[in-house]
Write a protein that holds these residues in place. Structure first.
Motif, PDB file in Angstrom:
ATOM      1  N   TYR A  28      45.857  20.277 -23.457  1.00  0.00           N
ATOM      2  CA  TYR A  28      47.298  20.266 -23.201  1.00  0.00           C
ATOM      3  C   TYR A  28      48.054  20.835 -24.400  1.00  0.00           C
ATOM      4  O   TYR A  28      48.977  21.633 -24.233  1.00  0.00           O
ATOM      5  CB  TYR A  28      47.776  18.844 -22.893  1.00  0.00           C
ATOM      6  CG  TYR A  28      49.264  18.750 -22.701  1.00  0.00           C
ATOM      7  CD1 TYR A  28      49.851  19.187 -21.521  1.00  0.00           C
ATOM      8  CD2 TYR A  28      50.089  18.241 -23.701  1.00  0.00           C
ATOM      9  CE1 TYR A  28      51.208  19.120 -21.337  1.00  0.00           C
ATOM     10  CE2 TYR A  28      51.448  18.172 -23.528  1.00  0.00           C
ATOM     11  CZ  TYR A  28      52.011  18.609 -22.343  1.00  0.00           C
ATOM     12  OH  TYR A  28      53.364  18.545 -22.167  1.00  0.00           O
ATOM     13  N   THR A  29      47.661  20.438 -25.602  1.00  0.00           N
ATOM     14  CA  THR A  29      48.343  20.948 -26.788  1.00  0.00           C
ATOM     15  C   THR A  29      48.107  22.448 -26.959  1.00  0.00           C
ATOM     16  O   THR A  29      49.012  23.175 -27.376  1.00  0.00           O
ATOM     17  CB  THR A  29      47.873  20.210 -28.048  1.00  0.00           C
ATOM     18  OG1 THR A  29      46.460  20.303 -28.150  1.00  0.00           O
ATOM     19  CG2 THR A  29      48.260  18.745 -27.994  1.00  0.00           C
ATOM     20  N   ILE A  30      46.911  22.901 -26.624  1.00  0.00           N
ATOM     21  CA  ILE A  30      46.628  24.336 -26.729  1.00  0.00           C
ATOM     22  C   ILE A  30      47.464  25.114 -25.723  1.00  0.00           C
ATOM     23  O   ILE A  30      48.038  26.160 -26.040  1.00  0.00           O
ATOM     24  CB  ILE A  30      45.123  24.608 -26.536  1.00  0.00           C
ATOM     25  CG1 ILE A  30      44.338  24.021 -27.707  1.00  0.00           C
ATOM     26  CG2 ILE A  30      44.845  26.103 -26.423  1.00  0.00           C
ATOM     27  CD1 ILE A  30      42.848  24.059 -27.539  1.00  0.00           C
ATOM     28  N   PHE A  31      47.579  24.607 -24.488  1.00  0.00           N
ATOM     29  CA  PHE A  31      48.378  25.301 -23.479  1.00  0.00           C
ATOM     30  C   PHE A  31      49.860  25.294 -23.830  1.00  0.00           C
ATOM     31  O   PHE A  31      50.575  26.251 -23.533  1.00  0.00           O
ATOM     32  CB  PHE A  31      48.154  24.687 -22.100  1.00  0.00           C
ATOM     33  CG  PHE A  31      46.805  25.007 -21.526  1.00  0.00           C
ATOM     34  CD1 PHE A  31      46.265  26.268 -21.620  1.00  0.00           C
ATOM     35  CD2 PHE A  31      46.071  24.030 -20.893  1.00  0.00           C
ATOM     36  CE1 PHE A  31      45.026  26.568 -21.096  1.00  0.00           C
ATOM     37  CE2 PHE A  31      44.823  24.314 -20.362  1.00  0.00           C
ATOM     38  CZ  PHE A  31      44.299  25.596 -20.469  1.00  0.00           C
ATOM     39  N   ARG A  37      55.125  33.364 -27.305  1.00  0.00           N
ATOM     40  CA  ARG A  37      54.473  34.661 -27.440  1.00  0.00           C
ATOM     41  C   ARG A  37      53.838  34.870 -28.824  1.00  0.00           C
ATOM     42  O   ARG A  37      52.713  35.369 -28.922  1.00  0.00           O
ATOM     43  CB  ARG A  37      55.471  35.768 -27.152  1.00  0.00           C
ATOM     44  CG  ARG A  37      54.858  37.142 -27.133  1.00  0.00           C
ATOM     45  CD  ARG A  37      55.829  38.155 -26.567  1.00  0.00           C
ATOM     46  NE  ARG A  37      55.340  39.494 -26.666  1.00  0.00           N
ATOM     47  CZ  ARG A  37      54.576  40.080 -25.772  1.00  0.00           C
ATOM     48  NH1 ARG A  37      54.202  39.401 -24.717  1.00  0.00           N
ATOM     49  NH2 ARG A  37      54.178  41.319 -25.925  1.00  0.00           N
ATOM     50  N   LYS A  38      54.540  34.495 -29.893  1.00  0.00           N
ATOM     51  CA  LYS A  38      54.007  34.709 -31.241  1.00  0.00           C
ATOM     52  C   LYS A  38      52.757  33.868 -31.486  1.00  0.00           C
ATOM     53  O   LYS A  38      51.800  34.320 -32.096  1.00  0.00           O
ATOM     54  CB  LYS A  38      55.057  34.361 -32.301  1.00  0.00           C
ATOM     55  CG  LYS A  38      56.151  35.370 -32.429  1.00  0.00           C
ATOM     56  CD  LYS A  38      57.060  35.004 -33.579  1.00  0.00           C
ATOM     57  CE  LYS A  38      58.143  36.035 -33.760  1.00  0.00           C
ATOM     58  NZ  LYS A  38      59.038  35.694 -34.876  1.00  0.00           N
ATOM     59  N   LYS A  39      52.801  32.646 -31.010  1.00  0.00           N
ATOM     60  CA  LYS A  39      51.673  31.748 -31.246  1.00  0.00           C
ATOM     61  C   LYS A  39      50.477  32.089 -30.360  1.00  0.00           C
ATOM     62  O   LYS A  39      49.351  31.743 -30.686  1.00  0.00           O
ATOM     63  CB  LYS A  39      52.095  30.299 -31.016  1.00  0.00           C
ATOM     64  CG  LYS A  39      53.066  29.806 -32.054  1.00  0.00           C
ATOM     65  CD  LYS A  39      53.403  28.365 -31.850  1.00  0.00           C
ATOM     66  CE  LYS A  39      54.403  27.897 -32.891  1.00  0.00           C
ATOM     67  NZ  LYS A  39      54.765  26.506 -32.694  1.00  0.00           N
ATOM     68  N   ARG A  40      50.725  32.766 -29.245  1.00  0.00           N
ATOM     69  CA  ARG A  40      49.644  33.124 -28.326  1.00  0.00           C
ATOM     70  C   ARG A  40      48.616  34.015 -29.012  1.00  0.00           C
ATOM     71  O   ARG A  40      47.406  33.808 -28.878  1.00  0.00           O
ATOM     72  CB  ARG A  40      50.226  33.829 -27.106  1.00  0.00           C
ATOM     73  CG  ARG A  40      49.239  34.048 -26.001  1.00  0.00           C
ATOM     74  CD  ARG A  40      49.875  34.730 -24.813  1.00  0.00           C
ATOM     75  NE  ARG A  40      51.067  33.997 -24.391  1.00  0.00           N
ATOM     76  CZ  ARG A  40      52.059  34.532 -23.703  1.00  0.00           C
ATOM     77  NH1 ARG A  40      52.024  35.786 -23.347  1.00  0.00           N
ATOM     78  NH2 ARG A  40      53.109  33.813 -23.361  1.00  0.00           N
ATOM     79  N   ILE A  45      43.291  34.568 -31.561  1.00  0.00           N
ATOM     80  CA  ILE A  45      42.476  35.070 -32.669  1.00  0.00           C
ATOM     81  C   ILE A  45      41.671  33.938 -33.299  1.00  0.00           C
ATOM     82  O   ILE A  45      40.478  34.087 -33.589  1.00  0.00           O
ATOM     83  CB  ILE A  45      43.361  35.778 -33.726  1.00  0.00           C
ATOM     84  CG1 ILE A  45      43.880  37.089 -33.163  1.00  0.00           C
ATOM     85  CG2 ILE A  45      42.588  36.018 -35.019  1.00  0.00           C
ATOM     86  CD1 ILE A  45      44.898  37.781 -34.041  1.00  0.00           C
ATOM     87  N   ILE A  46      42.296  32.787 -33.478  1.00  0.00           N
ATOM     88  CA  ILE A  46      41.595  31.632 -34.048  1.00  0.00           C
ATOM     89  C   ILE A  46      40.447  31.199 -33.152  1.00  0.00           C
ATOM     90  O   ILE A  46      39.342  30.908 -33.636  1.00  0.00           O
ATOM     91  CB  ILE A  46      42.589  30.474 -34.289  1.00  0.00           C
ATOM     92  CG1 ILE A  46      43.515  30.822 -35.451  1.00  0.00           C
ATOM     93  CG2 ILE A  46      41.850  29.173 -34.575  1.00  0.00           C
ATOM     94  CD1 ILE A  46      44.661  29.852 -35.648  1.00  0.00           C
ATOM     95  N   ILE A  47      40.675  31.170 -31.844  1.00  0.00           N
ATOM     96  CA  ILE A  47      39.618  30.773 -30.902  1.00  0.00           C
ATOM     97  C   ILE A  47      38.466  31.774 -30.935  1.00  0.00           C
ATOM     98  O   ILE A  47      37.294  31.381 -30.937  1.00  0.00           O
ATOM     99  CB  ILE A  47      40.187  30.602 -29.484  1.00  0.00           C
ATOM    100  CG1 ILE A  47      41.077  29.357 -29.437  1.00  0.00           C
ATOM    101  CG2 ILE A  47      39.069  30.498 -28.443  1.00  0.00           C
ATOM    102  CD1 ILE A  47      41.822  29.179 -28.145  1.00  0.00           C
ATOM    103  N   MET A  48      38.787  33.072 -31.002  1.00  0.00           N
ATOM    104  CA  MET A  48      37.734  34.083 -31.050  1.00  0.00           C
ATOM    105  C   MET A  48      36.925  33.980 -32.343  1.00  0.00           C
ATOM    106  O   MET A  48      35.692  34.085 -32.319  1.00  0.00           O
ATOM    107  CB  MET A  48      38.341  35.482 -30.900  1.00  0.00           C
ATOM    108  CG  MET A  48      38.823  35.769 -29.503  1.00  0.00           C
ATOM    109  SD  MET A  48      39.718  37.316 -29.222  1.00  0.00           S
ATOM    110  CE  MET A  48      39.257  38.384 -30.506  1.00  0.00           C
ATOM    111  N   ILE A  49      37.591  33.773 -33.467  1.00  0.00           N
ATOM    112  CA  ILE A  49      36.887  33.629 -34.745  1.00  0.00           C
ATOM    113  C   ILE A  49      36.009  32.384 -34.737  1.00  0.00           C
ATOM    114  O   ILE A  49      34.848  32.416 -35.161  1.00  0.00           O
ATOM    115  CB  ILE A  49      37.891  33.600 -35.919  1.00  0.00           C
ATOM    116  CG1 ILE A  49      38.535  34.971 -36.099  1.00  0.00           C
ATOM    117  CG2 ILE A  49      37.221  33.150 -37.207  1.00  0.00           C
ATOM    118  CD1 ILE A  49      39.672  34.999 -37.090  1.00  0.00           C
TER     119      ILE A  49
END
Length: 65
Positions: A28-31, A37-40, A45-49
């Motif tokens: 829920y916090t991630i969604f 838009r900026k945080k998306r 990128i953080i999730i991919m890394i």
């Protein structure tokens, strides 16, 4: 003794609800962060890394090339 077995029967339902509750509160916090838009971009990128680091660590641990 029947009270004990009744509690044992209820445990899987309790365990399932705890696991589902954990994932719902986590995602829920991630969604909520993904709505802006900026945080998306930052979150993706953080999730991919994070995912790539986990894959690299597991490959080294398991000896997969």
């Amino acid at each position: 003794m029947t009270k004990f077995w009744n509690n044992i029967k209820k445990f899987p339902r309790f365990l399932f609800s705890v696991i589902v509750g954990f994932f719902l509160t986590t995602f829920y916090t991630i969604f909520e962060l993904l709505k802006e838009r900026k945080k998306r971009l930052k979150i993706s990128i953080i999730i991919m890394i994070f995912t790539s680091i986990i894959v690299i660590i597991l490959r080294h641990m398991l000896g997969i090339k």
